[in-house]
Scaffold this active site. Structure first.
Site, PDB file in Angstrom:
ATOM      1  N   ARG A  76       0.811  -1.226   0.000  1.00  0.00           N
ATOM      2  CA  ARG A  76       0.000   0.000   0.000  1.00  0.00           C
ATOM      3  C   ARG A  76       0.843   1.275   0.000  1.00  0.00           C
ATOM      4  NH1 ARG A  76      -2.854  -2.943   4.109  1.00  0.00           N
ATOM      5  NH2 ARG A  76      -4.549  -4.149   3.166  1.00  0.00           N
ATOM      6  N   LYS A 103       1.686  11.191 -11.008  1.00  0.00           N
ATOM      7  CA  LYS A 103       0.812  10.284 -11.761  1.00  0.00           C
ATOM      8  C   LYS A 103       1.590   9.032 -12.134  1.00  0.00           C
ATOM      9  CE  LYS A 103      -2.617  13.151 -14.117  1.00  0.00           C
ATOM     10  NZ  LYS A 103      -3.170  13.457 -15.459  1.00  0.00           N
ATOM     11  N   GLU A 127       6.677  18.552 -24.809  1.00  0.00           N
ATOM     12  CA  GLU A 127       6.020  18.892 -23.546  1.00  0.00           C
ATOM     13  C   GLU A 127       6.472  20.261 -23.032  1.00  0.00           C
ATOM     14  OE1 GLU A 127       3.517  17.361 -22.021  1.00  0.00           O
ATOM     15  OE2 GLU A 127       3.550  15.265 -22.665  1.00  0.00           O
ATOM     16  N   LYS A 151       4.740  23.134 -14.506  1.00  0.00           N
ATOM     17  CA  LYS A 151       4.032  21.950 -14.016  1.00  0.00           C
ATOM     18  C   LYS A 151       3.858  21.993 -12.506  1.00  0.00           C
ATOM     19  CE  LYS A 151       3.450  17.066 -14.411  1.00  0.00           C
ATOM     20  NZ  LYS A 151       3.741  15.860 -15.182  1.00  0.00           N
ATOM     21  N   GLU A 185      -5.905  16.210  -9.697  1.00  0.00           N
ATOM     22  CA  GLU A 185      -6.633  16.515 -10.926  1.00  0.00           C
ATOM     23  C   GLU A 185      -8.143  16.454 -10.746  1.00  0.00           C
ATOM     24  OE1 GLU A 185      -4.819  15.077 -14.562  1.00  0.00           O
ATOM     25  OE2 GLU A 185      -6.761  15.029 -15.529  1.00  0.00           O
ATOM     26  N   ARG A 197      -5.812  20.996 -12.896  1.00  0.00           N
ATOM     27  CA  ARG A 197      -4.646  20.236 -13.369  1.00  0.00           C
ATOM     28  C   ARG A 197      -4.849  19.696 -14.780  1.00  0.00           C
ATOM     29  NH1 ARG A 197      -0.800  15.732 -10.327  1.00  0.00           N
ATOM     30  NH2 ARG A 197       0.219  15.009 -12.219  1.00  0.00           N
ATOM     31  N   ASN A 210      -3.166  18.415 -19.694  1.00  0.00           N
ATOM     32  CA  ASN A 210      -3.522  17.451 -20.740  1.00  0.00           C
ATOM     33  C   ASN A 210      -3.661  18.115 -22.107  1.00  0.00           C
ATOM     34  OD1 ASN A 210      -3.627  15.393 -18.829  1.00  0.00           O
ATOM     35  ND2 ASN A 210      -5.781  15.788 -18.378  1.00  0.00           N
ATOM     36  N   HIS A 243      -3.304  16.212 -25.307  1.00  0.00           N
ATOM     37  CA  HIS A 243      -3.247  14.784 -24.989  1.00  0.00           C
ATOM     38  C   HIS A 243      -4.482  13.999 -25.427  1.00  0.00           C
ATOM     39  CE1 HIS A 243       0.311  15.966 -22.804  1.00  0.00           C
ATOM     40  NE2 HIS A 243       0.562  14.722 -22.460  1.00  0.00           N
ATOM     41  N   HIS A 287      -3.337  11.124 -27.501  1.00  0.00           N
ATOM     42  CA  HIS A 287      -3.484   9.720 -27.095  1.00  0.00           C
ATOM     43  C   HIS A 287      -4.172   8.909 -28.179  1.00  0.00           C
ATOM     44  CE1 HIS A 287      -2.986   9.949 -22.410  1.00  0.00           C
ATOM     45  NE2 HIS A 287      -1.852  10.038 -23.059  1.00  0.00           N
ATOM     46  N   HIS A 297       5.349   9.618 -27.970  1.00  0.00           N
ATOM     47  CA  HIS A 297       4.354  10.340 -27.171  1.00  0.00           C
ATOM     48  C   HIS A 297       4.389  11.844 -27.435  1.00  0.00           C
ATOM     49  CE1 HIS A 297       1.764  11.337 -23.761  1.00  0.00           C
ATOM     50  NE2 HIS A 297       2.675  12.202 -23.360  1.00  0.00           N
TER      51      HIS A 297
END
Lengths: 337, 337
Positions: A113, A135, A177, A213, A223, A227, A231, A234, A238, A251
């Site tokens: 955990r 993330k 980015e 960032k 998010e 936030r 994206n 993206h 994606h 990417h």
């Protein structure tokens, strides 16, 4: 230079310094069990340099590429930790690009955990963007990042020296980015790409991108709102990235393409394309719009019959729009010119 | 009755009420996609009652037993959610015992990095203990709970009516966690087991046990310290539970046995054994101590060459002790008399 991500008890330092990879143990305790996750593309001397600093280092090396962000690789890492008797006070260290960081970070998030996670990004993309913010994720059934956790690292060490060994296309890929960071929040950073020399200005680019960032993440760690501006590019990006037959675009290249339809000002869009041309990023693509739409709406930002997209009305400004799915389909078109 | 777990933005209600299972949608929004996770042992009429309240319910029914706390079942749930187009604002609902709750809770924790989790425990064990506190997990390579997350539910609905359909041994099994709660923090609760009638006093037992757990969790949500007192009986208990050839003892039965060596007062230990006898819980067992030790120290509470154990010096008192591994081996012995 050093930045601090301020997130209360989850705060951590981001150290950007040439040669830092050889001195990680001066920044955090490595005198414990440390699972070093890397991939076959990372030069062995970096791996050896890290292992030499670990009291009890154990290495897992996964194949290069997005395919390693899988349940199978995750289970392999977790089983290795279990067999080596890792406890809650031991740590996971990622040494590599975004794939390694996302995979190793998720393993650190869920082993017992949650154990300490140390991220040592070695690619432009991961040093600029993916190594900070917490993330982590793996892919499932072809959908990117659908299983994961928010798990902040304890430390990020970005050593720009490691970028010297990157293939040129890989190096440039990550700059997309940084262009994104400039477009949404830092006009000067964007203009650096128009007038400067990305190789010479690298450390300034890294620093400014990380500041953009950091400011966003500090205000919305999980998010739940703002936030999502990160994206930018993206959603369609994606979609393009999921369509592997398009030639295996990286990417950053996909994000670069995905930003274009989301820039509202025509003049700015032309400036961005000129920057792509200067850098060597793709500025146009043809595709089957229905296919890209399907992949894009499988993405996590879809919800119900509307989708939240990120748009840049003018340089340094950004807006979240909830639009009907059909409108996104129109934005995707049959390619990007 | 209703308790509120106070954890800031992660606070939630725990509703303990006969008939509540038929009215969950009055307590939380079920008019969205809801993944209902259950197992083959849960009576169909409960499942139908829940599905009838969901706008868009999707069911996953896993085999009964600990074997379902696996990567395979986790992947099955996540894939089902992905294929059904679940988004970040949809939810996972667990209907069943601790296995279903741990598995479904972990799926909710990592799908899109976290969606709402609603827990409807239908066993004594899960109503008393495992449904609250936010611990979720699956097992790996025979080691319990080694992969998971802290992910608090949005709501817990415990309907004591569902306990009527439990086999007697299963019903009693869960009471071991209530005996634990009494031993560590509530003398009156323990004495209720000595003098009262567990069937008639059921709701008081549920309530008092939940209060004990709530107070501990509120002060140490992520088990960085004091929360470990809730593991009383679990170190040796997990060891016994992992040795499947011992006859397939239930979790509560193993915890009951595991508590005995950790009670320091002889008189209290005798009183506890008398309670076990009254209830029908096991009070002694023979085993291979080396084997139990191996399983117990693979457990997450081990770290380095010492292990933290939880001891009860006298009724209602509890202490965390960091002891050398050899001392734990001595405590385990070759069985519990």
């Amino acid at each position: 230079m050093k930045l601090t991500m301020r997130l209360g008890v989850r705060s951590y330092d981001i150290v950007v310094r040439r040669g830092a990879l050889a001195r990680v143990n001066q920044l955090i305790n490595l005198n414990r069990k440390v699972l070093v996750v890397t991939d076959e593309g990372v030069p062995r001397r970096y791996v050896e340099a890290i292992l030499a600093q670990c009291g009890r280092g154990v290495e897992v090396c996964v194949p290069q590429g997005e395919g390693s962000k899988s349940f199978a690789c995750l289970e392999r890492i977790l089983t290795t930790m279990l067999e080596a008797g890792f406890g809650r006070s031991d740590a996971v260290l990622a040494l590599g690009g975004g794939v390694v960081g996302d995979l190793a970070g998720f393993a650190a998030a869920c082993y017992m955990r949650g154990v300490d996670f140390i991220n040592c990004p070695t690619t432009t993309l991961s040093q600029i963007d993916s190594s900070i913010g917490g993330k982590t994720a793996v892919n499932l059934a072809g959908t990117k990042n659908v299983v994961g956790a928010f798990h902040q690292p304890r430390l990020v060490v970005a050593d720009p020296d490691t970028l010297d060994t990157l293939p040129r296309r890989h190096f440039i890929n990550g700059l997309a980015e940084a262009v994104k960071a400039g477009l949404i929040a830092d006009e000067d950073l964007f203009e650096l790409f128009e007038t400067g020399d990305a190789d010479k200005d690298l450390e300034e680019i890294l620093y400014r991108s990380l500041v953009v960032k950091k400011n966003v993440v500090e205000n919305d760690e999980r998010e739940t709102g703002r936030r999502a501006v990160l994206n930018f590019g993206h959603t369609i990006g994606h979609g393009i990235e999921s369509a592997e037959h398009l030639g295996g675009l990286y990417h950053g290249e996909c994000v670069a393409l995905g930003m274009l339809p989301m820039i509202e000002d025509e003049t700015l869009r032309s400036r961005v394309k000129a920057v792509y041309k200067r850098l060597g990023l793709p500025a146009s693509i043809e595709y089957d719009g229905d296919e890209i739409f399907r992949f894009a709406t499988h993405d996590k930002k879809a919800s119900g019959d509307a989708v939240t997209v990120v748009r840049v009305p003018e340089l340094g400004q950004v807006r979240l729009d909830k639009i009907p799915l059909e409108e996104l389909r129109t934005l995707i078109g049959e390619g990007i010119q």
